[in-house]
Design a protein around this motif. Structure first.
Motif, short mmCIF file in Angstrom:
data_model
loop_
_atom_site.label_atom_id
_atom_site.label_comp_id
_atom_site.label_asym_id
_atom_site.label_seq_id
_atom_site.Cartn_x
_atom_site.Cartn_y
_atom_site.Cartn_z
N LEU A 1 -79.33 -56.02 130.39
CA LEU A 1 -80.15 -56.29 131.56
C LEU A 1 -79.70 -57.52 132.36
CD1 LEU A 1 -83.80 -55.45 130.42
CD2 LEU A 1 -82.40 -54.22 132.08
N PRO A 2 -79.33 -58.63 131.72
CA PRO A 2 -78.92 -59.80 132.52
C PRO A 2 -77.75 -59.52 133.45
CG PRO A 2 -79.38 -60.46 130.27
CD PRO A 2 -79.39 -58.96 130.29
N VAL B 1 -88.50 -64.13 140.82
CA VAL B 1 -89.25 -64.50 139.61
C VAL B 1 -88.34 -64.32 138.40
CG1 VAL B 1 -91.25 -64.00 138.16
CG2 VAL B 1 -91.44 -63.82 140.66
N LYS B 2 -88.16 -65.36 137.61
CA LYS B 2 -87.33 -65.30 136.41
C LYS B 2 -88.12 -64.69 135.25
CE LYS B 2 -84.62 -69.39 137.70
NZ LYS B 2 -84.23 -70.76 137.30
N VAL B 3 -87.39 -64.04 134.35
CA VAL B 3 -88.04 -63.32 133.26
C VAL B 3 -87.42 -63.71 131.92
CG1 VAL B 3 -88.55 -61.04 132.28
CG2 VAL B 3 -88.54 -61.36 134.76
N LEU B 4 -88.28 -63.93 130.93
CA LEU B 4 -87.87 -64.05 129.53
C LEU B 4 -88.29 -62.75 128.86
CD1 LEU B 4 -89.08 -67.70 128.78
CD2 LEU B 4 -86.71 -66.94 129.11
N GLY B 5 -87.31 -61.87 128.62
CA GLY B 5 -87.61 -60.54 128.10
C GLY B 5 -87.45 -60.47 126.60
N MET B 6 -88.55 -60.21 125.88
CA MET B 6 -88.54 -60.17 124.41
C MET B 6 -88.34 -58.73 123.92
SD MET B 6 -88.80 -61.53 121.42
CE MET B 6 -89.37 -63.20 121.74
N ARG B 7 -87.38 -58.54 123.03
CA ARG B 7 -87.25 -57.24 122.36
C ARG B 7 -88.51 -56.98 121.55
NH1 ARG B 7 -82.32 -55.25 118.30
NH2 ARG B 7 -82.74 -52.99 118.50
N ASP C 1 -89.71 -42.52 121.53
CA ASP C 1 -90.73 -41.51 121.23
C ASP C 1 -90.17 -40.31 120.48
OD1 ASP C 1 -92.73 -42.98 122.49
OD2 ASP C 1 -92.30 -42.10 124.46
N THR C 2 -88.91 -40.01 120.70
CA THR C 2 -88.35 -38.76 120.18
C THR C 2 -87.47 -38.93 118.95
OG1 THR C 2 -86.52 -38.98 121.74
CG2 THR C 2 -88.43 -37.66 122.44
N GLY C 3 -87.42 -40.13 118.40
CA GLY C 3 -86.58 -40.34 117.24
C GLY C 3 -86.63 -41.77 116.77
N PRO C 4 -85.79 -42.15 115.82
CA PRO C 4 -85.79 -43.51 115.30
C PRO C 4 -85.22 -44.49 116.32
CG PRO C 4 -84.01 -42.26 114.32
CD PRO C 4 -84.82 -41.28 115.12
N GLY C 5 -85.49 -45.77 116.08
CA GLY C 5 -84.93 -46.82 116.92
C GLY C 5 -85.81 -47.19 118.09
N ASP C 6 -85.25 -47.98 119.02
CA ASP C 6 -86.00 -48.45 120.18
C ASP C 6 -85.20 -48.22 121.45
OD1 ASP C 6 -84.16 -50.35 119.37
OD2 ASP C 6 -85.40 -52.07 119.92
N VAL C 7 -85.87 -48.37 122.59
CA VAL C 7 -85.27 -48.02 123.87
C VAL C 7 -85.81 -48.93 124.95
CG1 VAL C 7 -87.07 -46.32 124.38
CG2 VAL C 7 -84.81 -46.07 125.42
N MET C 8 -85.04 -49.11 126.03
CA MET C 8 -85.52 -49.80 127.22
C MET C 8 -85.87 -48.72 128.25
SD MET C 8 -85.60 -51.30 130.29
CE MET C 8 -84.10 -50.66 131.01
N PRO C 9 -87.17 -48.41 128.45
CA PRO C 9 -87.56 -47.28 129.29
C PRO C 9 -87.11 -47.45 130.75
CG PRO C 9 -89.40 -48.02 127.93
CD PRO C 9 -88.34 -49.06 127.82
N GLU C 10 -86.74 -46.33 131.36
CA GLU C 10 -86.35 -46.34 132.77
C GLU C 10 -87.51 -46.82 133.65
OE1 GLU C 10 -83.40 -45.53 134.36
OE2 GLU C 10 -82.52 -45.58 132.36
N ALA C 11 -88.74 -46.55 133.23
CA ALA C 11 -89.91 -46.94 134.03
C ALA C 11 -90.09 -48.45 134.11
CB ALA C 11 -91.17 -46.29 133.47
N TYR C 12 -89.36 -49.21 133.26
CA TYR C 12 -89.44 -50.67 133.32
C TYR C 12 -88.55 -51.23 134.44
CZ TYR C 12 -91.72 -50.91 128.68
OH TYR C 12 -92.59 -50.79 127.63
N LEU C 13 -87.52 -50.48 134.85
CA LEU C 13 -86.54 -51.00 135.79
C LEU C 13 -87.15 -51.42 137.13
CD1 LEU C 13 -83.55 -48.58 135.08
CD2 LEU C 13 -83.81 -50.96 134.34
N PRO C 14 -88.09 -50.64 137.71
CA PRO C 14 -88.69 -51.10 138.97
C PRO C 14 -89.43 -52.43 138.83
CG PRO C 14 -89.08 -48.75 138.66
CD PRO C 14 -88.51 -49.26 137.38
#
Length: 704
Positions: free
Chosen positions: A642-643, A592-598, A569-582
């Motif tokens: 993340l893995p 539950v297994k996850v396939l996480g797409m960038r 939100d505050t600049g260029p590029g991408d991020v993995m938000p802390e709010a996703y961790l829970p």
């Protein structure tokens, strides 16, 4: 409407209308804010029109015929609107890319039909059309609200007058006040509820705005019974005028209206109207501006009265000229000189429209209701010619016909777009041009710029994704219906656009895809999420995520496919938000297994969403209509680690199939990558299926 009450002409209200249009135009042009001036207009419209209808209904000898009143409204309101819409249509063709023409056609028809506010409410709540709301005709929403109010109030007042005028002759005023008061309270309560539930939609809602006009009508009904000492009237008038002038500086109307804060401009306008109430009750003050408090006398001066006289035309002209200038110049806002130029051009066009279109037809509308002998000869000689009326009528017919024709053309384009799913992979390699260095023949790009926004994932067409106002959890199945292996596709529309490839892979490799999708709502533990792009609060998203998580865990899919990053939100590029961790922890706790797409790169220029299809339609090419990779993606996938933290996580990064090493182009392999500023076209996702299949096969072990 004529600013008078009970025979007392209110020059100060003409001046207030001039102040209101000045606030609207200045704040739009230089500050990009809502000033509250539109709300002043709404109150004054209710006061002028409502007061006149009430006087007619309370007069035992006055006619209550509907047709002459409707004809009068049409003659007063439509000619200037038709002229501005016609000029805007020409400028749209000259300035705007072809991809914007359909939106203009839709909104021009909505403006002519006086339902533009509902057209905008629909686009504001439609994630797929969110970029269309800022249009040259956006401001006409308030004209539509007023037009709907005029007809509704006309039917209500004349209907009650026809039924009760003889029966309740001496009490009819009380009946009107009671009915209008009840409707005002109901509308205000509804506005607060609607504002809290979905402010973007409520902003254009007729009933959420009705209380502003109804308060004006109530002021018209009560003004003869209000008596104030001069010192109090002067004080109230000064405070009211100060509140109106400062509203835009202290209140963000785009976010706060039509909620409780709308009481500031609305209440101030009512107080300003009532500050001169004594003149309506005292025949010795009638028609004497000297009976006005000092602030009212200041607004009754000739320059402001003249500005108020052309306020309607100035309101119609200033916004389209601003939008077309920004589109032509490529700027996101005007500087001092550009803004002054826009305002000057708006003023000149408004004066010409008022002088040569509005006034002649308004005079005709007014005098048509009088006996011929009562109309002075000099005024009868100034009636507009048949030529003027014919030109306006022909412009309106031509505009409507052109808009309908273009919409039909787009329908044909959409019908042709159905062949996109069957394009030859040799002729249209798409992502394979980046991944496998596939040869790219010289062929026209598909989808075309006109097909792009309709190149949607099947789940959208099947209504399998909840929209912003829908709290429900919709589950649909794709892939192999008979398979025992299941992938849950969960999150927002950026997870959804992968359904095109997942459906193909599911049918090929024998797994089922079950969708858990809501627009603008990725899986996140953020308690006060916001709508991507607009930043509006989105409390319903948190509740939906909780429900979706419970459902997914209970359904026990083999994998959950979802996005694991988002743009910074505050600049260029991408991020993995802390709010996703829970969320990842909850999946880990439940096995539950996850396939996480960038996530897909979001295209933004100068702080605004950038639409490659618009750029291409405007003469750009695949490179100039793209973005440097460094602006939209970090060098390293933010979710790559993340893995190591969550063993059940598997991360997939297909950014190399979307962007080159240094640049993200608008098209690859003859296929347009984006259907808007951040969603992939279904055709390009289809070309990504082989590479996605290779990655998934390696991670799941389901196929070689």
């Amino acid at each position: 409407m004529r600013p008078s009450e009970f025979g007392v002409y209110r020059h100060d209200l003409d001046g207030l209308r001039g102040v209101a249009i000045a606030l609207v135009a200045v704040f739009h042009v230089w500050f990009g804010r809502v000033s509250g001036g539109v709300d002043v207009f709404l109150v004054l419209s209710g006061f002028f029109f409502g007061g006149r209808l009430l006087r007619a209904a309370l007069n035992p000898t006055a006619s209550l015929a509907l047709v002459p009143e409707v004809r009068r409204l049409v003659r007063r309101l439509l000619p200037a609107l038709v002229v501005v819409l016609s000029a805007s249509a020409v400028l749209t063709i000259l300035v705007q890319p072809e991809t914007r023409w359909e939106t203009f056609a839709d909104q021009s028809l909505a403006s002519l039909g006086y339902y533009q506010n509902w057209e905008l409410a629909t686009t504001a709540s439609d994630y797929l059309r969110a970029g269309e709301t800022v249009s040259p005709l956006q401001h006409i929403w308030s004209m539509s609200v007023q037009g709907q109010f005029y007809i509704a109030l006309l039917l209500l007042v004349f209907g009650l007058g026809f039924l009760l005028r003889r029966l309740l002759r001496h009490h009819l005023r009380i009946v009107f006040i009671a009915v209008l008061s009840a409707l005002t309270v109901a509308s205000f309560v509804y506005a607060i509820i609607a504002h809290d539930a979905d402010q973007a939609t409520a902003y254009y809602d007729s009933f959420a705005r009705a209380w502003e006009l109804l308060l004006g009508a109530l002021a018209g009904a009560l003004i003869r019974h209000v008596r104030w000492p001069m010192w109090l009237r002067t004080t109230v008038s000064a405070i009211a005028l100060a509140a109106i002038l400062s509203c835009g500086a202290f209140l963000d109307g785009v976010a706060e209206f039509p909620g409780p804060w709308t009481l500031v401009p609305v209440g101030a306008t009512i107080l300003f109207i009532l500050s001169a109430a004594n003149r309506a009750a005292d025949p010795h003050l009638a028609g004497v501006d000297g009976g006005l408090p000092l602030p009212n006398r200041l607004l009754a001066t000739a320059p402001l009265v003249s500005l108020g006289a052309m306020a309607y035309s100035l309101y119609l002209w200033h916004w389209p000229l601003l939008i077309f200038w920004l589109a032509y110049s490529g700027h996101t806002q005007t500087d001092l000189t550009e803004g002054a130029g826009v305002l000057l051009a708006s003023g000149v066009l408004a004066w010409l429209t008022t002088r040569f279109v509005e006034n002649p037809l308004r005079m005709r509308a007014t005098n048509a209701q009088k006996p011929k002998s009562a109309v002075p000869l000099r005024i009868r000689l100034r009636r507009p010619t048949v030529v003027l009326g014919s030109i306006v009528t022909l412009l309106g017919v031509a505009l409507a016909a052109t808009s309908f024709t273009w919409r039909e053309h787009m329908t044909v384009q959409r019908a042709n777009g159905k062949e996109l799913s069957g394009l030859s992979s040799r002729d249209y390699p798409g992502a394979r041009a980046l991944i496998d260095r596939a040869k790219v023949p010289q062929l026209p790009m598909r989808p075309t710029v006109l097909e792009a926004k309709d190149d949607l994932p099947q789940s959208t067409k099947d209504n399998c994704i909840s929209d912003f106002s829908d709290p429900s959890l919709r589950k649909c199945s794709y892939g192999s219906g008979a398979a025992t292996r299941t992938i849950a596709l969960a999150g927002g529309s950026h997870a959804e656009h992968w359904i095109t490839a997942l459906d193909l892979l599911g049918r090929l490799h024998g797994f089922k895809v079950v969708t858990y999708l809501k627009m603008g709502c990725p899986l996140s533990a953020e308690r006060v999420p916001r709508i991507p792009g607009s930043g509006e609060p989105y409390p319903q998203c948190f509740n939906w995520v909780q429900a979706a998580m419970r459902e997914i865990v209970a359904d026990r899919p083999d994998y959950v496919f979802t996005t694991v990053t988002r743009p910074r939100d505050t600049g260029p590029g991408d991020v993995m938000p802390e709010a996703y961790l829970p969320i990842w922890q909850a999946f880990a706790d439940n096995g539950v297994k996850v396939l996480g797409m960038r996530d897909t790169p979001w295209l933004v220029r100068n702080g605004d969403p950038f639409f490659p299809s618009d750029c291409l339609a405007d003469g750009g090419d695949a490179t100039t209509c793209g973005m440097p990779r460094a602006l939209v993606l970090d060098d390293v996938n933010p979710a790559a680690s993340l893995p190591g933290r969550f063993p059940q996580m598997n991360v997939i990064d297909l950014s190399g199939a979307l962007c080159r090493d240094d640049y993200c182009r608008a098209a690859e392999g003859n296929v347009l990558i984006y259907r808007d500023s951040h969603h992939l076209s279904a055709t390009y996702v289809r070309s990504l299926a082989p590479e996605l299949g290779r990655r998934m096969g390696a991670l799941t072990g389901w196929w070689p």
